[in-house]
Design an enzyme around this catalytic site. Structure first.
Site, PDB file in Angstrom:
ATOM      1  N   ARG A  11       9.514   2.572  13.568  1.00 15.58           N
ATOM      2  CA  ARG A  11       9.110   1.164  13.521  1.00 15.58           C
ATOM      3  C   ARG A  11       8.998   0.521  14.904  1.00 15.58           C
ATOM      4  O   ARG A  11       8.045  -0.239  15.156  1.00 15.58           O
ATOM      5  CB  ARG A  11      10.063   0.351  12.639  1.00 15.58           C
ATOM      6  CG  ARG A  11      10.006   0.755  11.166  1.00 15.58           C
ATOM      7  CD  ARG A  11      10.842  -0.167  10.278  1.00 15.58           C
ATOM      8  NE  ARG A  11      10.184  -1.449  10.092  1.00 15.58           N
ATOM      9  CZ  ARG A  11      10.595  -2.592  10.618  1.00 15.58           C
ATOM     10  NH1 ARG A  11      11.680  -2.635  11.387  1.00 15.58           N
ATOM     11  NH2 ARG A  11       9.939  -3.713  10.382  1.00 15.58           N
ATOM     12  N   CYS A  61      10.148  13.932  24.540  1.00 14.27           N
ATOM     13  CA  CYS A  61       9.326  14.045  25.752  1.00 14.27           C
ATOM     14  C   CYS A  61       8.122  13.125  25.581  1.00 14.27           C
ATOM     15  O   CYS A  61       6.991  13.570  25.379  1.00 14.27           O
ATOM     16  CB  CYS A  61       8.905  15.495  25.966  1.00 14.27           C
ATOM     17  SG  CYS A  61       8.054  15.756  27.522  1.00 14.27           S
ATOM     18  N   GLU A  62       8.386  11.834  25.635  1.00 12.20           N
ATOM     19  CA  GLU A  62       7.384  10.808  25.349  1.00 12.20           C
ATOM     20  C   GLU A  62       7.887   9.494  25.923  1.00 12.20           C
ATOM     21  O   GLU A  62       8.977   9.023  25.578  1.00 12.20           O
ATOM     22  CB  GLU A  62       7.189  10.683  23.840  1.00 12.20           C
ATOM     23  CG  GLU A  62       6.031   9.821  23.421  1.00 12.20           C
ATOM     24  CD  GLU A  62       4.696  10.506  23.606  1.00 12.20           C
ATOM     25  OE1 GLU A  62       3.764   9.838  24.079  1.00 12.20           O
ATOM     26  OE2 GLU A  62       4.591  11.702  23.281  1.00 12.20           O
ATOM     27  N   TYR A  88      11.585   2.144   5.634  1.00 13.40           N
ATOM     28  CA  TYR A  88      10.593   2.710   6.547  1.00 13.40           C
ATOM     29  C   TYR A  88      11.272   3.363   7.747  1.00 13.40           C
ATOM     30  O   TYR A  88      10.806   3.280   8.877  1.00 13.40           O
ATOM     31  CB  TYR A  88       9.584   1.634   6.981  1.00 13.40           C
ATOM     32  CG  TYR A  88       8.955   0.978   5.776  1.00 13.40           C
ATOM     33  CD1 TYR A  88       8.032   1.666   5.004  1.00 13.40           C
ATOM     34  CD2 TYR A  88       9.349  -0.297   5.369  1.00 13.40           C
ATOM     35  CE1 TYR A  88       7.483   1.094   3.873  1.00 13.40           C
ATOM     36  CE2 TYR A  88       8.807  -0.878   4.232  1.00 13.40           C
ATOM     37  CZ  TYR A  88       7.881  -0.176   3.492  1.00 13.40           C
ATOM     38  OH  TYR A  88       7.349  -0.729   2.357  1.00 13.40           O
ATOM     39  N   GLU A  96       7.907  -6.708  -6.681  1.00 15.59           N
ATOM     40  CA  GLU A  96       7.844  -5.331  -6.194  1.00 15.59           C
ATOM     41  C   GLU A  96       8.484  -5.209  -4.803  1.00 15.59           C
ATOM     42  O   GLU A  96       7.804  -4.983  -3.809  1.00 15.59           O
ATOM     43  CB  GLU A  96       6.378  -4.892  -6.155  1.00 15.59           C
ATOM     44  CG  GLU A  96       6.156  -3.423  -5.909  1.00 15.59           C
ATOM     45  CD  GLU A  96       4.674  -3.119  -5.807  1.00 15.59           C
ATOM     46  OE1 GLU A  96       4.163  -3.079  -4.678  1.00 15.59           O
ATOM     47  OE2 GLU A  96       4.027  -2.947  -6.860  1.00 15.59           O
ATOM     48  N   PRO A  97       9.794  -5.353  -4.727  1.00 13.44           N
ATOM     49  CA  PRO A  97      10.448  -5.273  -3.424  1.00 13.44           C
ATOM     50  C   PRO A  97      10.605  -3.834  -2.956  1.00 13.44           C
ATOM     51  O   PRO A  97      10.849  -2.926  -3.746  1.00 13.44           O
ATOM     52  CB  PRO A  97      11.818  -5.896  -3.692  1.00 13.44           C
ATOM     53  CG  PRO A  97      12.101  -5.518  -5.118  1.00 13.44           C
ATOM     54  CD  PRO A  97      10.751  -5.562  -5.820  1.00 13.44           C
ATOM     55  N   GLY A  98      10.463  -3.628  -1.683  1.00 10.25           N
ATOM     56  CA  GLY A  98      10.784  -2.342  -1.072  1.00 10.25           C
ATOM     57  C   GLY A  98      11.819  -2.577   0.005  1.00 10.25           C
ATOM     58  O   GLY A  98      13.012  -2.375  -0.190  1.00 10.25           O
ATOM     59  N   ARG A  99      11.340  -3.069   1.140  1.00 13.62           N
ATOM     60  CA  ARG A  99      12.213  -3.372   2.269  1.00 13.62           C
ATOM     61  C   ARG A  99      13.381  -4.274   1.873  1.00 13.62           C
ATOM     62  O   ARG A  99      14.516  -4.065   2.308  1.00 13.62           O
ATOM     63  CB  ARG A  99      11.371  -4.055   3.368  1.00 13.62           C
ATOM     64  CG  ARG A  99      12.179  -4.536   4.558  1.00 13.62           C
ATOM     65  CD  ARG A  99      11.291  -5.115   5.630  1.00 13.62           C
ATOM     66  NE  ARG A  99      10.461  -6.219   5.166  1.00 13.62           N
ATOM     67  CZ  ARG A  99      10.034  -7.199   5.952  1.00 13.62           C
ATOM     68  NH1 ARG A  99      10.339  -7.204   7.223  1.00 13.62           N
ATOM     69  NH2 ARG A  99       9.267  -8.159   5.486  1.00 13.62           N
ATOM     70  N   TYR A 132       5.315  -0.830  15.619  1.00 13.13           N
ATOM     71  CA  TYR A 132       5.129  -2.264  15.444  1.00 13.13           C
ATOM     72  C   TYR A 132       5.796  -3.109  16.527  1.00 13.13           C
ATOM     73  O   TYR A 132       5.683  -4.339  16.491  1.00 13.13           O
ATOM     74  CB  TYR A 132       5.709  -2.735  14.100  1.00 13.13           C
ATOM     75  CG  TYR A 132       5.316  -1.930  12.897  1.00 13.13           C
ATOM     76  CD1 TYR A 132       3.977  -1.749  12.559  1.00 13.13           C
ATOM     77  CD2 TYR A 132       6.271  -1.366  12.065  1.00 13.13           C
ATOM     78  CE1 TYR A 132       3.609  -1.017  11.440  1.00 13.13           C
ATOM     79  CE2 TYR A 132       5.922  -0.631  10.943  1.00 13.13           C
ATOM     80  CZ  TYR A 132       4.586  -0.466  10.634  1.00 13.13           C
ATOM     81  OH  TYR A 132       4.226   0.254   9.531  1.00 13.13           O
TER      82      TYR A 132
END
Length: 425
Positions: free
Chosen positions: A309, A341-342, A377, A270-273, A313
């Site tokens: 990301r 603005c962060e 992602y 079940e690959p995603g990335r 992370y």
């Protein structure tokens, strides 16, 4: 495992198309995907009986259509993802199931949909068994098991162990089998995904846990899923996963279970990335270059509203510069930040928010900064923070770029909001 080719500091072309042409044609910020890289990743996994794409990594309809046309099934974690799969051309019926719903809860919309469309479910909580069983007369289900341990490049990506919400705790397996039987449900498969990243000593523990769990279920087991989490290189020094060795460990597990069960057992992955990450590029334009004490900043028109990301992370993404006009350059250490603005809107940061620098070519306002390995992602975690519109998305197939998502308009930003007693412009 082999060390990958170093990431180049400049990127005048993406998939054979000039970066400047892409920026001028589609604007910035824009996500660009290289279809050839996705297809190459699919081919690397063909030994598995079934590749099931975890579409939460990148669920654009064109990406789903691309993998569907190349024999890949799909995993859905919400009712919305089921609707996306169907819109992209997936049938909801078949054996093996083209679409599987995998989650730790049923919200009402998801439960209604899987029941009405007879969609195979991969259940991550005991309550889901009862909720599903009360709505159907019989059927086969898959259980996602938490073996009691996990792995990941960040605690936020660790999906195993007692601090994780994912899966059915291993000690509850017998209770879940009994619960399923009370509702006429057969446990026909087990799924075990314990986090992002792979080392083979740890993988051996996962495979052993799968064997123990499957033996406790018994001969009703027809399929086991290795889950996902296959890594891709993000740094020059990162190693590529040895897919052959990875497959051999899981295939050995499957063969031992076939002997135990007395029948064939299918092996899914079940690959995603792994399928989409390094096929994706976030193209942005440098809009300011400025000194802040000892730090030199490149400020671009993409922010964590486009790619979350790094702020979530501390994730590292390789970066490159595409100069609007070719010229000599040298490397310099820079901090790369966005427009929000962060203070946390920094792409070159470590986990915990520590600002870092990156050696990049000299650049000026109007040049383009490309964030690489951004296909997973990336867009799917976008937001409208600061009322910034979602970026455009482009897919390049056989050298031809095609718009697969239009950039949001100002009107799109507040569509659906309700304001009384104010006349529209």
């Amino acid at each position: 495992m082999a060390i990958t080719e170093p990431f180049a500091p400049t990127m005048p072309m993406i998939a054979g198309v000039p970066t400047s042409q892409l920026a001028e044609q589609f604007g910035t910020p824009t996500y660009v995907y290289d279809a050839a890289k996705i297809l190459d990743r699919i081919e690397q996994l063909r030994q598995f009986d079934l590749i099931r794409y975890a579409q939460k990594a990148n669920s654009n309809l064109a990406i789903l259509d691309l993998v569907r046309r190349n024999g890949v099934a799909v995993d859905a974690v919400s009712a919305g993802e089921i609707h996306r799969a169907r819109r992209a051309g997936y049938s909801l019926k078949g054996d093996p199931a083209p679409v599987v719903y995998t989650a730790d809860i049923f919200d009402h919309a998801a439960l209604d949909l899987v029941v009405s469309e007879n969609i195979h479910v991969n259940l991550g909580s005991p309550d889901m068994i009862s909720q599903f069983g009360e709505r159907v007369e019989s059927g086969r289900i898959t259980l996602r098991i938490n073996p009691g341990f996990g792995h990941g490049h960040s605690q936020k990506t660790n999906t195993g162990g007692q601090q994780s919400k994912h899966g059915i705790w291993h000690d509850q397996l017998e209770n879940c089998i009994e619960r399923a039987a009370e509702h006429g449900l057969t446990v026909s498969g087990l799924h075990m995904h314990i986090g992002s990243g792979t080392d083979f000593e740890h993988l051996s523990q996962v495979c052993n846990a799968m064997k123990q769990m499957a033996r406790r279920v018994g001969p009703s087991i027809e399929v086991i899923s290795a889950g996902g989490g296959l890594p891709i290189p993000y740094r020059d020094t990162d190693e590529s996963v040895d897919i052959q060795r990875y497959y051999e460990l899981w295939d050995k597990t499957r063969q031992e279970l076939q002997q135990d069960m007395g029948h064939e057992v299918s092996l899914e992955i079940e690959p995603g990335r792994f399928l989409v990450a390094d096929a994706g590029y976030l193209v942005s334009e440098i809009r300011a270059v400025k000194k802040m004490g000892d730090n030199l900043f490149y400020l671009v028109d993409a922010g964590f509203n486009n790619l979350a990301r790094p702020i979530m992370y501390g994730a590292y993404h390789p970066m490159a510069i595409a100069h609007r006009h070719p010229r000599p350059w040298k490397l310099q250490d820079v901090v790369v930040g966005g427009p929000l603005c962060e203070s946390g809107d920094i792409f070159t940061q470590q986990e915990g928010g520590l600002v870092d620098t990156r050696p990049l070519p000299e650049a000026e306002v109007g040049d383009f900064l490309i964030i690489q390995c951004a296909g997973a992602y990336g867009f799917v975690m976008s937001s409208n923070y600061n009322s910034k519109p979602f970026a455009a998305e482009v897919l390049i197939e056989e050298g031809q770029p095609k718009l697969i998502r239009s950039r949001q308009s100002p009107e799109d930003l507040y569509a659906g909001e309700i304001l009384d007693n104010v006349e529209a412009d």
